[in-house]
Structures are given as C-alpha cells and as structure tokens.
Motif scaffolding. Structure first.
Motif, PDB file in Angstrom:
ATOM      1  N   UNK A 133     -40.887 -26.441 -28.156  1.00 19.90           N
ATOM      2  CA  UNK A 133     -41.168 -25.675 -29.360  1.00 19.90           C
ATOM      3  C   UNK A 133     -40.775 -24.220 -29.126  1.00 19.90           C
ATOM      4  N   UNK A 134     -40.450 -23.506 -30.213  1.00 16.53           N
ATOM      5  CA  UNK A 134     -40.182 -22.076 -30.048  1.00 16.53           C
ATOM      6  C   UNK A 134     -41.486 -21.291 -30.134  1.00 16.53           C
TER       7      UNK A 134
ATOM      8  N   UNK B 121     -24.469 -30.565 -37.711  1.00 18.84           N
ATOM      9  CA  UNK B 121     -24.840 -29.848 -38.935  1.00 18.84           C
ATOM     10  C   UNK B 121     -24.761 -28.352 -38.640  1.00 18.84           C
ATOM     11  N   UNK B 122     -23.978 -27.654 -39.427  1.00 17.82           N
ATOM     12  CA  UNK B 122     -23.821 -26.205 -39.251  1.00 17.82           C
ATOM     13  C   UNK B 122     -24.242 -25.510 -40.536  1.00 17.82           C
ATOM     14  N   UNK B 123     -25.398 -24.858 -40.538  1.00 16.06           N
ATOM     15  CA  UNK B 123     -25.886 -24.214 -41.760  1.00 16.06           C
ATOM     16  C   UNK B 123     -24.991 -23.061 -42.184  1.00 16.06           C
ATOM     17  N   UNK B 124     -24.863 -22.881 -43.480  1.00 18.51           N
ATOM     18  CA  UNK B 124     -24.052 -21.789 -43.988  1.00 18.51           C
ATOM     19  C   UNK B 124     -24.742 -20.447 -43.704  1.00 18.51           C
TER      20      UNK B 124
ATOM     21  N   UNK C 278     -37.634 -27.343 -31.514  1.00 18.46           N
ATOM     22  CA  UNK C 278     -36.268 -26.953 -31.199  1.00 18.46           C
ATOM     23  C   UNK C 278     -35.348 -28.177 -31.276  1.00 18.46           C
ATOM     24  N   UNK C 279     -34.249 -28.020 -32.054  1.00 20.05           N
ATOM     25  CA  UNK C 279     -33.297 -29.112 -32.218  1.00 20.05           C
ATOM     26  C   UNK C 279     -31.894 -28.613 -31.912  1.00 20.05           C
ATOM     27  N   UNK C 280     -30.988 -29.563 -31.638  1.00 18.19           N
ATOM     28  CA  UNK C 280     -29.587 -29.214 -31.405  1.00 18.19           C
ATOM     29  C   UNK C 280     -28.808 -29.320 -32.715  1.00 18.19           C
ATOM     30  N   UNK C 281     -27.496 -29.251 -32.644  1.00 14.44           N
ATOM     31  CA  UNK C 281     -26.679 -29.282 -33.849  1.00 14.44           C
ATOM     32  C   UNK C 281     -26.692 -30.636 -34.542  1.00 14.44           C
ATOM     33  N   UNK C 282     -27.200 -31.671 -33.845  1.00 18.24           N
ATOM     34  CA  UNK C 282     -27.290 -32.994 -34.451  1.00 18.24           C
ATOM     35  C   UNK C 282     -28.673 -33.244 -35.041  1.00 18.24           C
ATOM     36  N   UNK C 283     -29.513 -32.212 -35.040  1.00 15.05           N
ATOM     37  CA  UNK C 283     -30.895 -32.276 -35.523  1.00 15.05           C
ATOM     38  C   UNK C 283     -31.762 -33.152 -34.633  1.00 15.05           C
ATOM     39  N   UNK C 284     -31.296 -33.426 -33.418  1.00 20.12           N
ATOM     40  CA  UNK C 284     -32.108 -34.086 -32.402  1.00 20.12           C
ATOM     41  C   UNK C 284     -32.943 -33.047 -31.683  1.00 20.12           C
ATOM     42  N   UNK C 285     -34.169 -33.409 -31.330  1.00 26.11           N
ATOM     43  CA  UNK C 285     -34.955 -32.509 -30.500  1.00 26.11           C
ATOM     44  C   UNK C 285     -34.278 -32.382 -29.142  1.00 26.11           C
ATOM     45  N   UNK C 286     -34.318 -31.196 -28.579  1.00 23.73           N
ATOM     46  CA  UNK C 286     -33.659 -31.009 -27.283  1.00 23.73           C
ATOM     47  C   UNK C 286     -34.432 -31.697 -26.172  1.00 23.73           C
ATOM     48  N   UNK C 287     -35.646 -32.172 -26.476  1.00 22.96           N
ATOM     49  CA  UNK C 287     -36.475 -32.840 -25.466  1.00 22.96           C
ATOM     50  C   UNK C 287     -36.303 -34.339 -25.450  1.00 22.96           C
ATOM     51  N   UNK C 288     -35.957 -34.934 -26.593  1.00 24.49           N
ATOM     52  CA  UNK C 288     -35.994 -36.390 -26.711  1.00 24.49           C
ATOM     53  C   UNK C 288     -34.927 -36.831 -27.705  1.00 24.49           C
TER      54      UNK C 288
ATOM     55  N   UNK D  71     -33.107 -24.653 -35.155  1.00 24.11           N
ATOM     56  CA  UNK D  71     -31.838 -25.074 -34.561  1.00 24.11           C
ATOM     57  C   UNK D  71     -31.382 -24.051 -33.523  1.00 24.11           C
ATOM     58  N   UNK D  72     -31.293 -24.491 -32.287  1.00 26.81           N
ATOM     59  CA  UNK D  72     -30.913 -23.591 -31.190  1.00 26.81           C
ATOM     60  C   UNK D  72     -29.562 -22.935 -31.477  1.00 26.81           C
ATOM     61  N   UNK D  73     -29.532 -21.615 -31.329  1.00 25.92           N
ATOM     62  CA  UNK D  73     -28.301 -20.876 -31.496  1.00 25.92           C
ATOM     63  C   UNK D  73     -27.910 -20.616 -32.931  1.00 25.92           C
ATOM     64  N   UNK D  74     -28.706 -21.097 -33.894  1.00 29.20           N
ATOM     65  CA  UNK D  74     -28.385 -20.898 -35.307  1.00 29.20           C
ATOM     66  C   UNK D  74     -29.652 -20.485 -36.065  1.00 29.20           C
ATOM     67  N   UNK D  75     -30.164 -19.292 -35.805  1.00 28.53           N
ATOM     68  CA  UNK D  75     -31.364 -18.836 -36.516  1.00 28.53           C
ATOM     69  C   UNK D  75     -31.112 -18.739 -38.010  1.00 28.53           C
ATOM     70  N   UNK D  76     -32.105 -19.098 -38.783  1.00 28.46           N
ATOM     71  CA  UNK D  76     -31.955 -19.065 -40.233  1.00 28.46           C
ATOM     72  C   UNK D  76     -33.321 -18.842 -40.884  1.00 28.46           C
ATOM     73  N   UNK D  77     -33.277 -18.395 -42.128  1.00 33.04           N
ATOM     74  CA  UNK D  77     -34.509 -18.205 -42.890  1.00 33.04           C
ATOM     75  C   UNK D  77     -35.076 -19.570 -43.285  1.00 33.04           C
TER      76      UNK D  77
END
Length: 772
Positions: A281-282, A345-348, A288-298, A310-316
């Motif tokens: 968790x942050x 998935x890459x958010x705009x 915390x998830x990766x670009x595939x919306x998978x949790x980085x833990x499991x 999403x790690x590396x892609x902060x968003x509102x």
C-alpha cells in the motif's frame, strides 16, 4: 446404469473471478463479460450495497434534479445479466495463501483471480471528534441516509422557528465544492416551498488550501470563487480543522465556527482492512498496482478506481479514470486466466471535468481551458444518462446454451479429468451421489448444535440417525424441498432452512432434528465442494438458531442446485390445544406476520424486471424466522395457524376455513406487501405456480367484481419462507400485533376476520369475502 440425457448441460465452472466492490471499473467488467462470456469462468460480485451511485450524477441527485434510480446502478440486476453471482456483504479480509475472501458473518469465498474496486474512505478518524459529529461523503449510503434525515428534520421544523440552519462542508476540492452548491440549492428550494425564508440557510466551506479546486486551472478556480461568494457561501481558506465538536468546528488557531450539520469531503485513504492483507500500500493506504492493474504484491489480485495507486503514474482521484480502467481490467482478468499476455493501461494526462454548480449550470475544465454555461449542464446530463443506460437498460434474460468450443481455461491433469466427467453423461442411481471425499471436506467445517436425545447423528459413520423421543412429547414431522432461485448458495441455504422449519413452528412445536437432501450440479471438485459448504453453512446457522440439530442427509448430482429438509419437531403429548388449521372461530381476527409477494418478485427477477432493493427486502423477509412469531401467537391464544407458502394466501386460508366450518373476510388494503410486488403483478409477471393457485378463485364470493383490483393477483402468489397466518380472538388481536412488531415483524397486520358460515346463500356460497 446411465441416467437420461439432461435437457441442457452447462459448461462446468473451472475458475472463479471475484470482484470486491461495485465501483465504476467493476460495472464495466460485468458488462464486458456479459457481452462476451468466457466459458468455464464464473464472476462473483461482492458488495454491501445493491445499488451503487454514479459519482458524476450524485450532486444532481442531492440538488433534486434526479431521483434515486436515475443515478444508481442496480448491481444485482447487472450481475444477473452478466451471468455473475451477487453476494450482498462486506469483505473484511483476504487469505492470499488459501485464495479466499473473508467476511465477518458468512463463510469465506474462494477465488482464482481477485479484483478490488471499493473506492476511497474518508479519514474522519484523523481529526478529533469528526467521526462522531460529522458525516463523511463516503460511504455514499451513510451520507444518503444522513442527507434524507436532514431534509426530514427541515420539513418537520416548526415554521415559527427563526434560528438559522448552518451547514458546513470541510474540503475545497471539486467534490466538496459541488456538494456544497448542490446541498445549498436543494435546501433553499425546500425552505421556499415551505413558505420560509431561504436566507435562513447559512453555508460555509472550509479548506486548508489557499484556493478552492487547487488541482484545476486559474480560470476554473476564479469562476467558482466568485460563484461561491455570490451564493453567500462563507469561504474559509488556509483553514485547517483540527477538532469537531457537537455544533461547532475548531481550527488550528483555536477559532470556533458554529454549525448544525458538517459534511466531510477530504483526507481520503484506503479501507482499514486492507492493511491486514499483506498487499503493498502507499502512504494513504491505497493499493499499489502496475500498468496492468495487477497489485505489485500478488499477480492474482488486481485493483482499480480510487482504491488503486498506479506506480509511476500519479493521478487525481477522478471517476473518469475508474470508468476507463474497466475495459483493460476486464481484458487482463480474462487474459490472466488464459495464460495470455496482459495489456497496459496508461491514464491520460489531461481529462475533461464537468463540474456542476447546484443549479442546471456547469463549468468545464481541461488543462488550461475552461467553459461555462447551462448548455454544458445539458450536455453533461445527456452524457450521464447515456452512460447509465448502458448498465440499467438490460435486455430480458434468455437461457444460455453451453459453448460450442468449450472452456479455454488451462487445467491441470486432474482438473481436465474432472471437467470431462462433468460434461459426460452422468450415472443415475447411486452413481449420481456426490463423491465421499468432496462431501466430507464440504461438511468438515460445519459444527451443528447437539441434543442429548440424538444418539447417532451427523458425526457418526452410520447410515441412519437415531433420536430418542423425550417422555411426554409427541413428534411432528414435515418435509420441504425446492431448487435454488438465487445465485448465492449461502443465502439460499438460509431460506431453504427457514422454509422447512415453518410447518413445525406453525403447529406450535419446537424443531428438534433435520435431515438434508441436496442436489448440486457436477463440476470440478473444488467448485462443488465450495457450493456445498456455502449452502450448508447458511442452512446450519438457521437450524442452530432454531435449536434444530442436523443429523444427516443425502447429497446427489443434478442439473440445478436444490435443497430440502425433513424436519422433526417436538410438542407436548396430547396438548390441550395445538395450533392447527381447523381451529378458526367466528369473531377471530386474522393476523399475517410477513408481507406477500415473493413469487411475483422472483419471477420478475428472472426476467430482469425487479429492482435489486426489492429482492433484498424479499430475502430479508424470507430469512426472518417464524419461531418467535409462533410463540407470540400462542401466548395470545391463537387457536389456528399455518405458514403461508406455495398455495398462496387464499389457498392456505381456504385450508383453514373449510375444516373449521367458517367463512372469512379479507381487507385487500390491509394486506402487507413487499416493495415492488404490486408493480410486478400489474405488469403481468407471476410465478409459474400462480395459474394453479388461481383455480381457487371460486372460493371468493363475487370474485368477478375483484379481478381488476391491483392486489387481487397477490392473493394467489406462492410464497417461499412466508409468514404465519393465524386466528386470534378479537379482544387480544391488537395486543398480539403490537408484540409481533416489537419482535421484529414490522409488516405484521390484521388482514381480516373470521365470520360464521352463511348457509342461507345458495347462489354464491364461496367462503371468502373481499373488502377494500
């Protein structure tokens, strides 16, 4: 020996996707799987609330521009349309090692892939007193209830009361500003409609930022600053609320602000139970998830919407992201089960935000651009209604045929053998029994209550139970069995047990032992085992609460899930007056303890024509035990009683009047009905058993004159786990009714009276007379 070919064979369930939460991403997942089902894959949606609000329309709902159904997605209907199970409950944890979702009051739910879309949770606990004296905007259900309470208090406020109504919102982001303006618009309208001064409403917005809407461009901030001031909203900028007390807010400098209602729209984070999952968790508690919306833990757990970071892609935290994550989330859940590559998935970076201003006016914000006007609100309204139609305007269900190509889910060798067996022609006779190992594992976690009278029971290896009848007692026997009509085996088990116990309680007996008969569709052993465990756990909980010990049973394979019980009860030997059907006397009041309508409502559910909240209320009624009601009726001298089930109210009443030699009068306006039942009957939606019950219409005097009455059809509506119908002496009926309501039978009602048989009438000797 082979059984006859089944009428339809469905693909056996190979894998389970469990969706926790009914957020915007998950409703999109359900819709995508509805459009393109994956053979062998079953979805289960877990959500505490059956109706989930669309955040984009919530301010309009608060302002009074939309009604409840316009802004809520019916999750039960959507899940059913997608072929998914719906579990109305709240998850409390995840056992990642066992791949199970845990709950506070029901058995764990296994998953192969799991997705979490539960939104954010306001951290009201971080500010002293906020949890006790402020209402957080989330969960929406709690805010909605508090909002309606405020509107009710305002309506009931004495007109001569001149004290102002002070409303405070803590949070200066888009959510806080929109909510403030929407509440102000609605409350001023309510005051005006009551002939009161709308200026009696005083509003204040508190934010620790230097400006409102700090994440939006300068023009948007300026527009709303001017608008708030023009509407008379006090702005408290750079103001950090550090304590909330009854009737006032305290800031960091110790200054106090008087308020009658405080709404909290700030400092949101992840749900507390996520901390125990071991997921990364942050700092705010979001997953915390990766670009595939998978949790980085499991890799077997995904997350989307506000709860995901999403790690590396902060968003509102904005609803637009949750909506757009729906498609890649659905595709990646499917691909992960098929061992295929996932899509990123890459958010705009920029998005269009349409922020309403309470009235039918909106401001558009995108990057450095801004527009405003009533036309924007109308445009937003069309977009929102079109979005909601995708999830609420659902086609009627049709029977799903098994796939032509079969499941694409990779299986290991044992699973392949089980899947082939499940699709093959199944044996009949003893060959149709569920395997001993599956059955023993499914029942291993059950711990039924134990009676000293049970000499040989469920824990013994014998093929029959042995039960001692206590001295001075007589046995009461009953049996019931029916197929599942809901997709949650745990709740179905509860309803089946309540239904079977009804006959015992209706005779004034206490349930002692039960034998179960269950039918389970064939499939992978793990799936069959879990279905049995869920169903029997629900049933045993009900039996235990009734003091009834499960002593054995039989489980076999079939095309549909089904459950029944042979129940034995005890009653005093040669009692002075047991409650039976033939004890009605002229002058008795007829009391019904539960509302009618389960038959038509579940027929409507099968056609996607019932609202989810109607089904919720029906299930709540079905899961209310008749035990306390029967005792209450006995204490008030009830001489005749029956439970209202398959033959409907009229059929069971005739079963009572005929042997009692009396007639009866019913007041249709007094009949307690489940929400939605009158609407579904009016739409011509009735149970498949209704036509058989309607043949009893000849028992109604002048029945032709009542056919068009909106409640006429409900006289024949078959009930499942229905209430008790009893005759109570007229002078004790009101006291009995009051006691029933105190026991939780809120809809119990006096629906008519017993009259002497009218033997002089020969042209229409029907025993049941109807009145408005």
């Amino acid at each position: 020996m082979q059984s006859a070919a089944p009428s339809a064979r469905q693909d056996p369930i190979s894998r389970d996707i469990v969706l926790i939460g009914g957020g915007h991403s998950h409703v999109a997942v359900l819709r995508r799987f509805a459009m393109r089902p994956e053979p062998g894959v079953r979805l289960t949606l877990v959500c505490r609330d059956t109706h989930t609000p669309y955040s984009g329309m919530l301010p309009g709902y608060v302002a009074g521009h939309y009604d409840f159904d316009a802004v809520h997605i019916d999750l039960r209907r959507l899940a059913q349309a997608a072929g998914a199970r719906f579990v109305r409950d709240e998850a409390t944890g995840i056992d990642r090692q066992a791949h199970r979702v845990t709950f506070a009051h029901r058995p764990p739910l296994p998953y192969d892939k799991l997705s979490i879309n539960i939104g954010s949770t306001p951290w009201v606990g971080q500010v002293a007193g906020a949890e006790d004296h402020a209402v957080a905007v989330k969960p929406i259900r709690a805010f909605r209830e508090r909002w309606h309470e405020l509107l009710t208090r305002l309506a009931e406020r004495p007109a001569e009361k001149s004290a102002p109504l002070r409303l405070a919102v803590v949070g200066g982001g888009a959510g806080g500003v929109e909510l403030m303006l929407a509440m102000q618009y609605r409350l001023r309208h309510e005051l005006s409609s009551q002939g009161r001064d709308p200026d009696a409403l005083q509003c204040a917005l508190f934010t620790q930022s230097a400006e409102v809407l700090p994440t939006h461009n300068r023009r948007v901030r300026a527009r709303f600053t001017r608008l708030l001031k023009a509407r008379g909203v006090e702005l408290h900028l750079n103001c950090q609320i550090t304590r909330v007390e009854a009737g006032r807010l305290i800031d960091a400098q110790g200054q106090a602000f008087e308020t009658d209602e405080t709404v909290w729209v700030t400092q949101a984070g992840g749900a507390a139970w996520l901390e125990g999952t071991g997921l990364a968790l942050n700092e705010q508690g979001f997953i915390r998830v990766n670009d595939y919306l998978q949790t980085i833990s499991d890799p077997d757990i995904f997350a989307a919407g506000d709860i995901a970071s999403q790690d590396g892609r902060p968003r509102e935290k904005a609803g637009v992201f949750a909506v757009r994550q729906g498609r890649p989330l659905a595709d990646n859940l499917r691909a992960s089960l098929l061992d295929r590559s996932l899509s990123a998935y890459r958010p705009q970076r920029q998005w269009l935000a349409l922020i309403s201003s309470g009235d039918r006016y909106a401001v558009a914000s995108r990057g450095l651009l801004s527009w405003a006007g009533a036309w924007l609100w109308r445009w937003k309204d069309r977009i929102d209604r079109r979005f909601m139609a995708r999830f609420n305007e659902l086609p009627a269900m049709t029977e799903k045929a098994p796939s032509q190509t079969g499941s694409r889910v990779p299986l290991d060798r044992d699973e392949q053998t089980q899947a082939i067996s499940a699709l093959a022609m199944r044996c009949g006779g003893c060959g149709a029994k569920v395997g001993a190992s599956v059955l023993s594992r499914a029942l291993a976690e059950l711990t039924p209550i134990e009676h000293a009278e049970v000499l040989v029971g469920l824990a013994d290896p014998d093929d029959a139970a042995v039960v001692r009848v206590p001295p001075g007692k007589a046995m009461v026997h009953s049996i019931d069995f029916f197929r599942a009509f809901i997709d949650d085996p745990y709740v179905f088990g509860q309803v089946a047990a309540h239904h079977a116990l009804g006959d015992i309680f209706a005779m004034g007996a206490e349930a002692q032992t039960a034998m179960a008969v269950a039918t389970v569709p064939p499939g992978l052993e793990a799936k069959v085992e879990d279905t049995l465990r869920q169903m029997m756990t629900g049933a045993v909980e009900v039996l235990d609460a009734a003091g009834c010990q499960l002593v054995g049973g039989h489980t076999g394979e079939g095309q549909e899930l089904a459950l029944g019980f042979a129940v034995n009860g005890l009653i005093d030997d040669l009692p002075e007056r047991p409650m039976r059907k033939n004890g009605l006397r002229p002058g008795d009041a007829l009391i019904l303890t539960k509302p009618l309508g389960t038959g038509t409502l579940f027929a409507a559910q099968a056609q996607l024509a019932a609202r989810g909240r109607w089904i919720d209320a029906a299930l709540d009624s079905m899961c209310r035990s008749n035990r306390a009601g029967a005792s209450c009726l006995q204490e008030h001298g009830a001489r005749a009683c029956t439970d209202v089930t398959g033959f409907g109210l009229l059929g069971h009443l005739v079963e009572m009047t005929r042997p009692s030699g009396v007639d009866a009068e019913l007041r249709l306006s007094a009949l307690p009905l489940l929400d939605g039942a009158e609407a579904t009957v009016a739409a011509g939606i009735v149970s498949s058993l209704q036509p058989s019950n309607v043949r009893l219409r000849r028992a109604i005097r002048d029945q032709a004159g009542w056919r068009d009455h909106p409640r006429y059809g409900l006289l024949f509506d078959p009930q499942t786990a229905g209430g008790l119908l009893a005759g109570v002496a007229a002078d004790r009926a009101e006291a009995c009714l009051a006691d029933l309501k105190a026991l939780g039978y809120a809809e119990a009602a006096i629906i008519g009276r017993v009259v002497a048989a009218d033997e002089d009438i020969t042209d229409d000797p029907a025993p049941i007379r109807l009145h408005e």
